[in-house]
Design a protein around this motif. Sequence first.
Motif, short mmCIF file in Angstrom:
data_model
loop_
_atom_site.label_atom_id
_atom_site.label_comp_id
_atom_site.label_asym_id
_atom_site.label_seq_id
_atom_site.Cartn_x
_atom_site.Cartn_y
_atom_site.Cartn_z
N ALA A 179 -0.98 4.65 15.41
CA ALA A 179 -1.86 3.88 13.88
C ALA A 179 -3.77 2.60 14.77
N ALA A 192 1.02 4.44 1.48
CA ALA A 192 2.16 3.42 2.13
C ALA A 192 1.27 2.65 3.15
N GLU A 204 6.09 5.12 6.84
CA GLU A 204 4.96 4.54 5.73
C GLU A 204 3.77 4.87 6.23
N TYR A 205 3.88 6.79 6.85
CA TYR A 205 2.81 7.34 7.11
C TYR A 205 2.86 8.51 6.26
N VAL A 216 9.16 -4.34 14.51
CA VAL A 216 9.66 -3.17 14.02
C VAL A 216 10.44 -4.15 12.45
N TYR A 258 16.27 1.32 6.44
CA TYR A 258 16.49 0.02 8.16
C TYR A 258 15.69 -0.95 7.57
N HIS A 298 0.69 0.86 16.09
CA HIS A 298 2.13 1.70 16.06
C HIS A 298 1.93 2.92 16.23
N MET A 339 2.87 6.19 14.63
CA MET A 339 3.50 7.05 13.25
C MET A 339 4.61 8.28 13.30
N ASN A 358 10.53 1.94 15.17
CA ASN A 358 10.43 2.90 13.23
C ASN A 358 10.22 3.76 12.99
N ILE A 359 10.11 4.88 13.55
CA ILE A 359 10.68 6.46 13.25
C ILE A 359 11.54 7.03 14.03
#
Lengths: 959, 183
Positions: B48, A349, B80-81, A649, A480, B52, B54, B17-18
């Motif tokens: 990253a 991804a 995504e990671y 985000v 989300y 970002h 990860m 994001n996590i």
Amino acid sequence: MSTALDRQIRPIYDALDTQSNKSAVLACNKVLKKQPNNVLVKALKALALVRLQKVEESLLLADEVLAKKPTDDGVLTAMMHVLRGLGRHSDIVAMFETAYKQHPQNEDLGTQTFFANVRVGNWKAAQQVATKMHKQFQDDRYLYWSIFSAVLQANDMATPEALRPVLLKLALRLISSGNTPSYFNPDRFYVHLLILRELEMYDDAATLLNHEIGQKICETSLVCDEIRRDIMKLKGACKQEGEQAKVKILEKKDRNWLEFLSLLDATFWDIASTSEPASEDVKAAVTEEIAKTRKVFSEAATVDGLKDRSGLLALLELEKRTKSHGLWTDACEIRMMAENYFSQFGDKACCYEDLLPYLAFEGEELEQWTSFLNSRKSFDTPDTLQRSINVYKLLRYNLTSAELTPELELARAQEYIKVYLDGLKFGVNLPDTELQPADDFAILVGHAYVSLWKLTGEESHLQSAAATLEYASARSKQSYRIRLLLIRIYHLLGAPALALDHYRLMNVKQVQTDTLSHLILSRAAMWSLAPLGDITYMSECMEASQIYMSNSTEVCNLLLILFAIVMTNIQTAEFIARAFSTERYSQIIDFIEFEDRLDNSLQRDLMKVEHVRMRVAHEPLNAELVDMELIELKFIFDRIHHDNRDFEVIPNYQPRCQPSFNEQTLPLKPPGAGWLSAYLKVYIRAFQEASDLDETVEDKLLIGDRPKPSNDPENQLPLRERLVKKRQEEIDDLSEDEKLFYEYTLALSEWVGPYHDYVRPPPSALLAEAAKSNDLKPGHPLKSMAAAANGSATNGHSKKDEEPPAVKESPELIPKFFDDMKSRFDAVISGTALPSELLHIVATTQEAYLLFALETVRFKPNSIIKQYKFGQLAQSFKDLRVKASSILNEMSTVLAKLGEEVATPDGRKAFVQASSSIQDSSGFDHDFVLGVAKKTTDARKQTYEGIAKGLAKVVKNHS
Amino acid sequence: MSVLRPFRATDMFKFNNINLDIWTETYGISFYLTYLSRWPDLCCVQEAPNGHMMGYVIGKAEGHGQDWHGHVTALTVAPEYRRLSLARKMMSLLEMVSDETYKGFFVDLYVRCTNSVAISMYEGLGYSVYRRVREYYGSLGLGRASKDEEDAFDMRKPLSRDPHRRSVRANGREFVVSAHDVS
Ligand SMILES: CC(C)(COP(=O)(O)OP(=O)(O)OC[C@H]1O[C@@H](n2cnc3c(N)ncnc32)[C@H](O)[C@@H]1OP(=O)(O)O)[C@@H](O)C(=O)NCCC(=O)NCCS
């Protein structure tokens, strides 16, 4: 303590422990009857009282206890809690300092004094205490307390520039005075390195680092290794670092990207480190280095294969840097590497974001890259599905503006939908806790429709986006990212209730409210139905603000734990000591930064302002509201804010020639520090005028410490001057309507201000009045002022020598503002603007009306008009109020009608028709789209009607 | 490819994001600060190149005598990671520090019995189920009342100080205790 006394005091502690504060007070009174001078009991009573919110009584007792200069452990502990409850942290410091002075041999008192200073960030005093303790008790831990306090003082914004190196040199001298070298533990070693770095003594630092123990520490401690890298870079030892990195990459198979960066930096060092143009010789040498580095990376790539992507990505970075330094490289090199990278890692991804920095292709290269990608679409297995998602994202990224026509975007949207629906088959058997592998195709659909909306201005595309994303969200309940897109789209569509639903389902909590609540609370006042008594958004603000209340004490306490741990680890066995001791000093610096960013969070105070805006619409404009908010907003006004909001985000797969999804879908520019400053000024000005509180009164009423004043020269000006000063930063942050509003409020307070100043009772009168009614106690919000502000209490006290200011006509700008807003409203209604824009205009007009009410409430009573001969003024107010009311009422009628129209079957049909494109293309069920249409139109209707009714209510309340 | 670095207090501003992922719990601020103030070397982040976050791991060292061990409190990688060996690397760092710095006998962790991805990953990394703990977790809030969802496996892997593998056992899945019995 005698046992008899002990027997009397035990029940007090028991009551306090079980939070039975009332019985604690009773128990205290019992003892005090017999022993009126028992300091401990007084302190405990003060504690029970402060917990019962009986602030004033508690204060009196606390002052009595402090005057006795207590040194007893029990009294001090109780008082610490009392004073903390009262927000009087500086008194805690003074109390312990006094006690420690009386008993300089008491190690515990010393420690407490040190901690008290740490708690308030008083590094200088902390350093002095620690130094004294080190002398007295000869323990190296106190030495390091004092060293690190000096470092923190040097770091403090308030410390003058010239003093910083002096403090750091002092710290360095202290280190060498210790009994054991700093590398005795990694903690101290870190402090030592930090000081040397700040003093730019890189060679000394390198000597320490190259020592065997230094190297060993850096191997197991990430924090020491981090500062090591930093120092080596500053020292210019790039090449040496590069050599080491090479060894780590090849021999130790270290795949930390930092090693790859070290080697890259070393490779280009001879060119990158000077600003001079490179000679041919240098270029040749660097080219040779590049070749060597390429070999290293290629080897890593070969060894790792599919296991790790560092090698291949480092090769891309190498080519990119080679090109940017103007060294020769084959034009197609980067593209071929990107293709190679895609072939190997295209099913991950993160491939998309890995490749982004290297894809600025043009012309021939772009064509080749595009056709390469086009040949890689396939949908046979979950892995190829992920690969295809990357293909579509990468193709989209490089679209040129010529390719972004409505027709082509529509075709893309339909293709994304098709592959999304096909891709769902790979997820049918997944449990509902898993994400659907095809989710990102739905996200791409959302992007394409938003782009279509931007290109055509047609709202229907947003509806199509909403329908598709709802469909996807129902299939991937944990995504989300899909919800984030929906939140934005629903706001644009005037359906904030649906946005709020999705936000709640994301389960944002704790510290996340600071970074994410902007999603629903940015300018929330415009969605709020507060005038109708619906406090949904006000409660959201309050809830999201909890985090700030509970945090400040937490961080303080943890700072103490940090120091305390350093203390224990020196006494414990060697291996545990080493284990516990890694880098707590570095944590302290981070904690201080964290605390600062949270305490002074922009979002925190944006929410505060939103809350005030809604409160003013929700509650009667009485003195209780006015005084309380005035004091609170003034507290905020001097803060230097940090923006912790997380916009990253929000997914973004828009082409690089377009703004990001986030930027495209913001209803208005997000409020920033300038916006906050403008609105704080607006409300502080209005409250100040409406209030009878003046600074001298306020001072008498405030308990607790005031916020530390900031050093900004701007803040040194008198408040009154600052409040009327417009700054460019503010204007830049405001929407067009808000700019008009800002001007309007300035004109309003300039006009009405002098009358307020004249009528406002003098402070002396006010204080006397309040004292009489026994209400003037520190810590008590001025309830009695309510009467004062309503005019009744002012009579008789305000005989002034000067004549009342001559009554002036209202400034042109004020009626004009309402006319302007009316024509803005009409224009938007007849055009194609979105609901969000319409509601923004309405909310701004309503807010202006409320501020008008706030600024004129003082002059309402007939007695005031008569006494000051303000008849003409009252007439001007009335004329304006009538004018504004009729405009608001008109807006209300139109909105209510619009609300009815949207939610009819016809309105829904329009919605469904508008999203016909998603039906043509796919297996989308007509009923599903209809369902989304119904939800959206109902929500919009609810908003329109609620706001319409709210407008009417506001007019009625304040006419 | 990622930057391995210490977990910092300010990472709490960046970990959305996590943490928005359902398997990852967001705790109160004091939770993170306590870990950072006590076991900073058992807390690290993978980042990253674009900055970002990860994934991260948060751990601690605890227990007495033979029970002295490293504990994985939270291990998580943003969707995504995943499948980039990030979890594997963070686990190996945590094991290394638990072994060399803390001299623990083993590393352990709790995982929802329904989290099959994580369980098979841990098994692949040499962990085995030591016991099943009843109602260790709260519900995921998905409206189901599945016992498995609230039960946890306590999984362990011996370190070099436990060469005879005394800290693990073969049939741990059948060994059931209640949440009160573990701390
Ligand atoms: C569990 C989790 C941490 C794995 O992170 P990760 O970085 O993707 O894992 P890695 O890439 O290091 O995988 C290591 C090995 O675990 C196994 N594995 C991991 N994810 C897998 C999956 N989805 N399916 C099958 N095997 C998997 C594989 O054997 C893998 O090795 P391989 O890729 O060489 O085949 C991640 O999925 C996650 O964050 N989940 C949510 C939070 C969570 O459940 N945490 C654990 C709670 S205690």
